[in-house]
Write a protein that holds these residues in place. Structure first.
Motif, PDB file in Angstrom:
ATOM      1  N   MET A 214       0.869  -1.322   0.053  1.00  0.00           N
ATOM      2  CA  MET A 214       0.031  -0.072   0.010  1.00  0.00           C
ATOM      3  C   MET A 214       0.887   1.287   0.121  1.00  0.00           C
ATOM      4  SD  MET A 214      -1.587   0.303   4.226  1.00  0.00           S
ATOM      5  CE  MET A 214      -1.942  -1.149   4.148  1.00  0.00           C
ATOM      6  N   ASP A 215       0.187   2.355  -0.192  1.00  0.00           N
ATOM      7  CA  ASP A 215       1.109   3.626  -0.059  1.00  0.00           C
ATOM      8  C   ASP A 215       1.576   3.886   1.330  1.00  0.00           C
ATOM      9  OD1 ASP A 215       1.515   6.582  -1.111  1.00  0.00           O
ATOM     10  OD2 ASP A 215       0.259   6.754   0.672  1.00  0.00           O
ATOM     11  N   GLU A 216       2.828   4.333   1.381  1.00  0.00           N
ATOM     12  CA  GLU A 216       3.609   4.460   2.460  1.00  0.00           C
ATOM     13  C   GLU A 216       3.060   5.593   3.576  1.00  0.00           C
ATOM     14  OE1 GLU A 216       8.138   5.358   3.923  1.00  0.00           O
ATOM     15  OE2 GLU A 216       7.711   5.863   1.928  1.00  0.00           O
ATOM     16  N   SER A 217       2.245   6.428   3.205  1.00  0.00           N
ATOM     17  CA  SER A 217       1.759   7.146   4.116  1.00  0.00           C
ATOM     18  C   SER A 217       0.563   6.555   4.740  1.00  0.00           C
ATOM     19  CB  SER A 217       1.391   8.731   3.685  1.00  0.00           C
ATOM     20  OG  SER A 217       0.479   8.731   2.476  1.00  0.00           O
ATOM     21  N   THR A 218      -0.206   5.710   3.840  1.00  0.00           N
ATOM     22  CA  THR A 218      -1.399   4.945   4.062  1.00  0.00           C
ATOM     23  C   THR A 218      -0.845   4.051   5.371  1.00  0.00           C
ATOM     24  OG1 THR A 218      -2.581   5.504   2.456  1.00  0.00           O
ATOM     25  CG2 THR A 218      -3.212   3.677   3.564  1.00  0.00           C
ATOM     26  N   TYR A 219      -0.017   3.491   4.963  1.00  0.00           N
ATOM     27  CA  TYR A 219       0.576   2.410   5.819  1.00  0.00           C
ATOM     28  C   TYR A 219       0.919   2.962   7.124  1.00  0.00           C
ATOM     29  CZ  TYR A 219       4.155  -0.757   8.370  1.00  0.00           C
ATOM     30  OH  TYR A 219       4.799  -1.373   9.062  1.00  0.00           O
ATOM     31  N   ASN A 220       1.646   3.966   7.289  1.00  0.00           N
ATOM     32  CA  ASN A 220       2.237   4.704   8.564  1.00  0.00           C
ATOM     33  C   ASN A 220       0.890   5.225   9.223  1.00  0.00           C
ATOM     34  OD1 ASN A 220       4.774   4.392   8.364  1.00  0.00           O
ATOM     35  ND2 ASN A 220       5.122   5.922   6.877  1.00  0.00           N
ATOM     36  N   ALA A 221      -0.086   5.657   8.701  1.00  0.00           N
ATOM     37  CA  ALA A 221      -1.301   6.169   9.389  1.00  0.00           C
ATOM     38  C   ALA A 221      -2.048   4.856  10.115  1.00  0.00           C
ATOM     39  CB  ALA A 221      -2.128   6.797   8.402  1.00  0.00           C
ATOM     40  N   ALA A 222      -2.083   3.773   9.277  1.00  0.00           N
ATOM     41  CA  ALA A 222      -2.937   2.604   9.679  1.00  0.00           C
ATOM     42  C   ALA A 222      -2.137   2.141  10.964  1.00  0.00           C
ATOM     43  CB  ALA A 222      -2.926   1.610   8.742  1.00  0.00           C
ATOM     44  N   LYS A 223      -0.762   1.834  10.648  1.00  0.00           N
ATOM     45  CA  LYS A 223       0.035   1.388  11.897  1.00  0.00           C
ATOM     46  C   LYS A 223      -0.049   2.272  13.142  1.00  0.00           C
ATOM     47  CE  LYS A 223       3.081  -1.826  12.238  1.00  0.00           C
ATOM     48  NZ  LYS A 223       2.535  -3.268  12.243  1.00  0.00           N
ATOM     49  N   THR A 224      -0.201   3.561  13.229  1.00  0.00           N
ATOM     50  CA  THR A 224      -0.197   4.522  13.989  1.00  0.00           C
ATOM     51  C   THR A 224      -1.801   4.127  14.759  1.00  0.00           C
ATOM     52  OG1 THR A 224       1.267   6.087  13.210  1.00  0.00           O
ATOM     53  CG2 THR A 224      -0.415   6.854  15.246  1.00  0.00           C
TER      54      THR A 224
END
Length: 138
Positions: free
Chosen positions: A77-87
């Protein structure tokens, strides 16, 4: 009675004795790498350095020197989407645990559900950064 104890000791020594640097990739040029996956960009140096130190000490009886380190996003997935979902998954797990522990009867039940959902989401998201430490033993 003596053989089973000896067999258990030998098995334990073999099982635990070889796992000091499972992610090290030696190279015949003398420049080696430690490569593994992490949850966040920039994580991994401590684990990689520990493996490099063990490798250099066991194989060459000397010390590692860092040549280079990188952390690259390798997820789907898009990196920013991954980081937001992880947070979000970490927050849900924490909030759910707090509600389960400190809430009343209804809040505790909801907290367990939220915390469990956050944990499942975090696990499903996985570790989408590849960390690489390149080193020499000197």
């Amino acid at each position: 009675m003596r053989f089973p104890r000896l067999a258990i000791f030998a098995f334990a020594s073999i099982s635990f004795g070889c796992a000091h640097y499972p992610d090290v990739r030696p190279d015949d040029t003398g420049i080696n790498s430690v490569i593994f996956r992490t949850e966040r960009k920039g994580e991994g140096f401590r684990e990689a350095w520990s493996q490099a130190k063990s490798y250099c000490d066991d194989v060459y009886k000397n010390f590692p020197y860092k040549v280079k380190e990188t952390s690259n996003y390798v997820g789907n997935m898009d990196e920013s989407t991954y980081n937001a979902a992880k947070t979000g998954s970490k927050v849900a797990t924490g909030v759910g645990a707090a509600a389960a522990i400190f809430g009343g009867k209804n809040e505790s039940k909801a907290g367990v559900g939220v915390g469990l959902g956050g944990g499942i989401a975090d696990s499903a998201l996985g570790q989408d950064y590849e960390y690489t430490l390149t080193f020499k033993c000197k």
